[in-house]
Design a protein around this motif. Structure first.
Motif, PDB file in Angstrom:
ATOM      1  N   HIS A 430     108.202  43.814 -14.038  1.00 61.10           N
ATOM      2  CA  HIS A 430     106.796  43.897 -13.595  1.00 61.10           C
ATOM      3  C   HIS A 430     106.515  43.046 -12.355  1.00 61.10           C
ATOM      4  CE1 HIS A 430     106.106  45.730 -17.463  1.00 61.10           C
ATOM      5  NE2 HIS A 430     106.337  44.606 -18.121  1.00 61.10           N
ATOM      6  N   ARG A 431     107.544  42.733 -11.558  1.00 61.83           N
ATOM      7  CA  ARG A 431     107.291  41.900 -10.371  1.00 61.83           C
ATOM      8  C   ARG A 431     107.879  42.546  -9.140  1.00 61.83           C
ATOM      9  NH1 ARG A 431     105.350  36.765 -10.975  1.00 61.83           N
ATOM     10  NH2 ARG A 431     105.520  36.247 -13.159  1.00 61.83           N
ATOM     11  N   GLU A 432     107.201  42.337  -7.993  1.00 64.49           N
ATOM     12  CA  GLU A 432     107.777  42.808  -6.732  1.00 64.49           C
ATOM     13  C   GLU A 432     108.454  41.642  -6.034  1.00 64.49           C
ATOM     14  OE1 GLU A 432     105.485  45.154  -3.868  1.00 64.49           O
ATOM     15  OE2 GLU A 432     104.265  45.807  -5.563  1.00 64.49           O
ATOM     16  N   ASP A 433     109.556  41.929  -5.372  1.00 65.19           N
ATOM     17  CA  ASP A 433     110.246  40.881  -4.624  1.00 65.19           C
ATOM     18  C   ASP A 433     109.679  40.855  -3.205  1.00 65.19           C
ATOM     19  OD1 ASP A 433     111.883  39.155  -3.359  1.00 65.19           O
ATOM     20  OD2 ASP A 433     113.717  39.871  -4.351  1.00 65.19           O
ATOM     21  N   LEU A 434     108.881  39.822  -2.893  1.00 67.15           N
ATOM     22  CA  LEU A 434     108.271  39.720  -1.558  1.00 67.15           C
ATOM     23  C   LEU A 434     108.853  38.540  -0.783  1.00 67.15           C
ATOM     24  CD1 LEU A 434     104.502  40.359  -2.516  1.00 67.15           C
ATOM     25  CD2 LEU A 434     106.207  42.033  -1.807  1.00 67.15           C
ATOM     26  N   HIS A 469      98.617  35.242  -1.679  1.00 66.31           N
ATOM     27  CA  HIS A 469      99.551  35.027  -2.788  1.00 66.31           C
ATOM     28  C   HIS A 469      99.136  33.760  -3.527  1.00 66.31           C
ATOM     29  CE1 HIS A 469     101.970  38.030  -0.674  1.00 66.31           C
ATOM     30  NE2 HIS A 469     101.682  37.345   0.425  1.00 66.31           N
ATOM     31  N   ARG A 540      95.796  46.475  -3.327  1.00 61.01           N
ATOM     32  CA  ARG A 540      96.609  46.537  -4.537  1.00 61.01           C
ATOM     33  C   ARG A 540      96.924  45.122  -5.016  1.00 61.01           C
ATOM     34  NH1 ARG A 540     102.184  46.341  -4.090  1.00 61.01           N
ATOM     35  NH2 ARG A 540     102.951  45.876  -1.995  1.00 61.01           N
ATOM     36  N   THR A 542      99.647  42.789  -7.453  1.00 64.62           N
ATOM     37  CA  THR A 542     100.956  42.819  -8.110  1.00 64.62           C
ATOM     38  C   THR A 542     101.436  41.403  -8.402  1.00 64.62           C
ATOM     39  OG1 THR A 542     103.280  43.463  -7.863  1.00 64.62           O
ATOM     40  CG2 THR A 542     102.117  42.917  -5.846  1.00 64.62           C
ATOM     41  N   SER A 544     104.482  38.865  -8.237  1.00 67.63           N
ATOM     42  CA  SER A 544     105.519  38.890  -7.199  1.00 67.63           C
ATOM     43  C   SER A 544     106.360  37.623  -7.219  1.00 67.63           C
ATOM     44  CB  SER A 544     104.841  39.018  -5.833  1.00 67.63           C
ATOM     45  OG  SER A 544     103.970  37.912  -5.640  1.00 67.63           O
TER      46      SER A 544
END
Length: 919
Positions: A430-434, A469, A540, A542, A544
């Protein structure tokens, strides 16, 4: 015997060993009854007292009667060094009893306690031991003690037992003096009317004879108070109470019943300043003379509903910090204690250690207030240290503002992640790699709890991507565990001048949750696609992982933006953000958002002594407002999202529009200088922008400071319990807090709601219970308010330390308010506010004329108006060590016709909370 909390009740294996008592030299357990536990909790908490059995009967009663004491006794039971045991006597076959016919529940409970003591003594006889262990029953109730003795139970009053601990004479001071309403102090004449009993009060409130409300003492005038009436009645929302007999022994924050007086007895709020300086308890004549001062000529329009306190519904006493005023009588045992909080009356205490307590800050608890005593009775609880000492004063400040500041307990720390910590595959679900993005943070210098970071980049289709963030604190703090409960209790981090009281343990606040540069950190990201006009096209959210490329201060970020030589990715990103922020800010202000000034002061500390050496008023850079714009935008975007998803239980923040009358003082004061419109936030913002005077450049700042005083407090609320969401100051229809979860608990709840909304985390029952959320909001609002006052008090204290070494300082000042016998001034250089009095005890008073229409005060022949520029001398007046204050004396204009200095002491009012204050 089964027990709760600290394992089981002491059974056949326990051997008590505590302080030696001359009454019962053998090993023994103590078993207190309910009233004893309620009144003598200070004694029971003392390290000397061990081996105590607390019955379920007693615990249940205490829980109903006093939440604070219940919490304290639970904490003691959980402390293994104290050997306190709770025994579930109501669920034990041999100690459970039925209520008899005609027996009150009170008598039944007393009997249940005696039955348990008796059973216990039998139970302990089974131990094969040369010395018999006994259970000693402690009660201050005469009939209960007599019955116990008849039944062959060893019983003592608290006082008898404590005085038998010959090695610990200091404990005697901590005894609560339990003289109830009925029992008067010896020989004093009756001063106060009797309190009506609770049952009659409740009938009277039902039938409308009495009003119920919260009693708020006036810190400037001890003979006046306001009762804020509960309920929705529009009229008589506030009732004024004046004079000793009408105040009738109510204490600040008590819930009281008031009876309205006949209209011809109504009074106006007094604008004189009266401090209670009487040393002599018998000096009631002096009081009556002071009460006459209150009744000076009154304008008929100023009259307000007036009443008298007829009874107390709920006492909201707490332990108070302050100092002992030692009695002048030699060898005296009774002394007066003066609380640091001017809204609390003095308290009579009995102590044998007055000599050692002089000049110390101490804590005292109130026990009761008999009808013939000028002051309430209380007892000494604890010595905090020498007055004026920085550590002691900081402790006082935290206690007085009810800021939880003890070290985090082992139970809380046990829920922290184990070090060395790293991001696992499980975390990446459930995480985006930013981590590839050029993210940076911009904060004040020395900031270790970095909540937020930003990025901005062109995405090739002519649009811009902007991301906010935020530290993913809710990943580490799971609902309902000890760490979560401690954080919600604290509610907010409190920043004092050289100390920070964290809401969450340091491992999280300064390390794992802090978005420092060049380390991988978990975040919750809000990402927009915008066009060059800063219009949002897509939003959006998310969870991250980010890796910040730079943690900058506001000044460093500003330097990068301004430097032509720098064109790296981070600088380009900052320039993009800055450009968009200016457009966003303009839009907001066009919408009617207010920009209000508050003179915030920072101290430069001496690196060795940590004493303040220099004051500077905070200057704001463009980058401050750049970060602020995106934080506001993220907060609004998240508010909309959680409200759309959970219309009944979104945690939001609103800022109510002030009632029009709040603005009277501003409009009157500005009348001669500028036209201030107050019919809407937009009108107000525009008229403030226009209020410029080339001859008087500081006017605009003064008007904005005064406007701040007219504002209401912004508050958290639950969307399902309220229908007005508007945020007046930001001119936004909906708002919440999302961007600071390291230092505000509200943001953690918002994170949890948002995570459920986007399917990144699971929900839990309390999160969707609007009544629980509303209760939580109440606590959060209280903690935020207290944190704000504690911060102000800390600035006031450091200001005093600063002036201590300065002697007399001469500075320009501006008049903010005029009173009947004083003016309140602001000194821009120090952001300091204080009162210049024109009357002094034992000196001839100048001729004073007060005009409330113009706001002006004429002293002899000199008229002073709001906003006039004056010169004052400032010095520290430490004649009263407890209330050290800045003394301000008017130097210009010179007041003619009297030789006395044109005024006297000043309260450095940064410690007096203005009633209406907006962040």
């Amino acid at each position: 015997a089964p027990g709760t909390a600290n394992g089981s009740a002491p059974g056949l294996e326990a051997r008590p060993s505590g302080a030696a008592s001359s009454l019962c030299p053998g090993p023994h357990f103590l078993l207190p009854d309910t009233n004893l536990l309620l009144h003598q909790i200070d004694i029971l908490e003392d390290p000397v007292i061990k081996n105590v059995i607390v019955l379920q009967t007693v615990l249940q009663e205490v829980r109903h009667r006093s939440a604070p004491v219940y919490k304290r006794i639970r904490d003691v039971i959980q402390n293994p060094e104290k050997h306190f045991y709770s025994f579930t006597n109501e669920h034990h076959r041999e100690t459970y009893i039925e209520q008899k016919r005609g027996e009150t529940s009170n008598d039944r409970n007393d009997r249940a306690i005696r039955v348990a003591v008796k059973w216990y003594n039998e139970h302990l006889k089974k131990i094969e031991d040369e010395e018999k262990i006994q259970v000693i029953f402690l009660t201050n109730d005469r009939t209960n003690k007599e019955k116990a003795l008849e039944e062959g139970i060893t019983a003592y009053t608290c006082e008898e037992y404590i005085k038998s601990l010959t090695a610990n004479p200091e404990l005697v001071d901590r005894l609560a003096c339990v003289s109830d309403e009925g029992k008067e102090i010896e020989g004093g004449k009756i001063i106060f009317p009797e309190h009506i009993p609770l049952s009659k009060l409740q009938q009277g409130i039902k039938s409308g004879i009495y009003l119920q409300g919260t009693y708020r003492a006036n810190r400037e005038n001890y003979l006046e108070a306001t009762v804020w009436v509960h309920g929705d009645a529009e009229e008589n929302k506030e009732v004024i109470v004046q004079g000793l007999k009408h105040l009738n022994r109510a204490i600040h924050e008590d819930v009281v019943a008031v009876e309205l007086l006949a209209k011809d007895e109504w009074v106006a709020p007094s604008s004189v300043v009266l401090q209670d300086d009487g040393q002599n308890e018998e000096d009631i004549e002096n009081e009556e003379e002071k009460e006459n001062i209150l009744k000076t000529s009154i304008n008929k329009d100023m009259l307000r509903p007036t009443g008298r306190v007829v009874g107390i519904i709920k006492r909201n006493w707490r332990p108070y910090c302050g100092m002992l005023s030692k009695s002048q009588i030699k060898e005296a045992r009774h002394h007066l204690f003066t609380p640091a909080d001017r809204r609390i009356p003095r308290i009579r205490i009995e102590t044998r250690q007055a000599d050692t307590l002089e000049g110390q800050r101490i804590i005292v608890a109130i026990d009761g207030w008999p009808r013939n005593s000028r002051y309430p009775n209380g007892h000494f609880v604890k010595n905090l240290g020498s007055a004026g000492d920085k550590e002691t004063e900081t402790e006082v400040l935290l206690l007085e503002h009810d800021v939880p500041h003890q070290a985090f307990s082992q139970a809380v720390l046990s829920f922290l992640p184990k070090m060395p910590w790293s991001i696992t595959e499980e975390d990446m679900k459930h995480r985006e790699d930013l981590r590839h993005l050029n993210v940076c943070s911009v904060d004040p210098p020395g900031c270790t709890d970095i909540d937020d970071a930003l990025h901005c980049r062109d995405i090739g289709n002519g649009n811009i991507e902007v991301g906010v963030h935020i530290a993913d604190v809710s990943h580490f703090i799971r609902p309902g565990n000890a760490l979560d409960e401690e954080s919600v209790k604290r509610g907010t981090t409190v920043y004092l001048c050289e100390k920070r009281i964290d809401m969450v343990p340091e491992l999280l606040s300064s390390n794992l949750c802090s978005l420092r540069s060049n380390v991988d950190r978990l975040a919750f990201s809000c990402i927009w696609e915008m066009n060059h006009k800063a219009e949002i096209l897509k939003t959006r959210f998310t969870k991250s992982v980010i890796n910040s490329k730079a943690s900058l201060t506001y000044a460093e970020a500003q330097m990068r933006i301004d430097s032509a030589a720098m064109n790296d990715d981070i600088t380009t990103s900052l320039r993009g953000l800055n450009k968009l922020a200016k457009i966003l800010r303009k839009k907001r202000i066009d919408n009617g958002a207010l920009t209000l000034a508050s003179p915030e002061v920072r101290f430069h500390m001496d690196s060795e002594t940590h004493d303040p050496i220099d004051l500077q008023t905070k200057e704001l850079k463009e980058t401050n407002s750049m970060v602020e714009e995106f934080m506001l935008l993220a907060n609004i975007s998240v508010a909309q999202k959680i409200y759309d998803e959970f219309p009944e239980f979104a945690l939001l923040r609103k800022h109510p529009a002030p009632p029009p009358s709040n603005y009277d003082i501003l409009v009157k004061a500005a009348k001669s200088k500028a036209k201030i419109k107050t019919d809407s936030a937009k009108a107000l913002a525009e008229s403030l922008d226009k209020a410029e005077s080339p001859a008087f450049p500081y006017l605009n700042t003064l008007l904005r400071i005064l406007t701040t005083r007219c504002m209401m407090q912004a508050v958290y609320f639950c969307s399902g319990m309220d229908n007005d969401f508007h945020h007046y100051g930001l001119a936004s229809p909906i708002y919440t807090h999302f961007t600071s979860p390291i230092r505000r608990y509200a943001d953690i709840i918002v994170h949890r709601l948002l995570a459920v909304a986007i399917g990144a985390d699971r929900t839990y029952p309390e999160l969707t219970d609007k009544h629980k959320l509303a209760e939580m909001c109440k606590n959060l609002n209280y903690r935020h308010k207290m944190a704000q006052y504690a911060q102000r008090a800390s600035v006031a204290f450091h200001t005093q330390l600063f002036f201590k070494t300065k002697g007399v300082v001469n500075e320009d000042a501006y008049i903010l308010f005029v009173r009947k016998n004083a003016i309140v001034v602001l000194i821009p250089k120090y952001g300091l506010e204080g009162t210049v009095f024109f009357e002094e005890k034992d000196k001839p008073s100048p001729k004073l004329e007060y005009n409330s229409e113009v706001p002006s005060l004429t002293v002899e022949d000199t008229t002073l108006h709001v906003f006039d520029k004056v010169k004052v001398n400032i010095m520290l007046d430490d004649s009263n060590i407890q209330h050290q204050k800045m003394r301000m004396v008017l130097v210009e204009p010179k007041i003619l016709g009297n030789d006395m200095p044109a005024s006297l002491s000043a309260e450095a009012s940064s410690k007096d909370e203005p009633e209406k204050k907006k962040k």
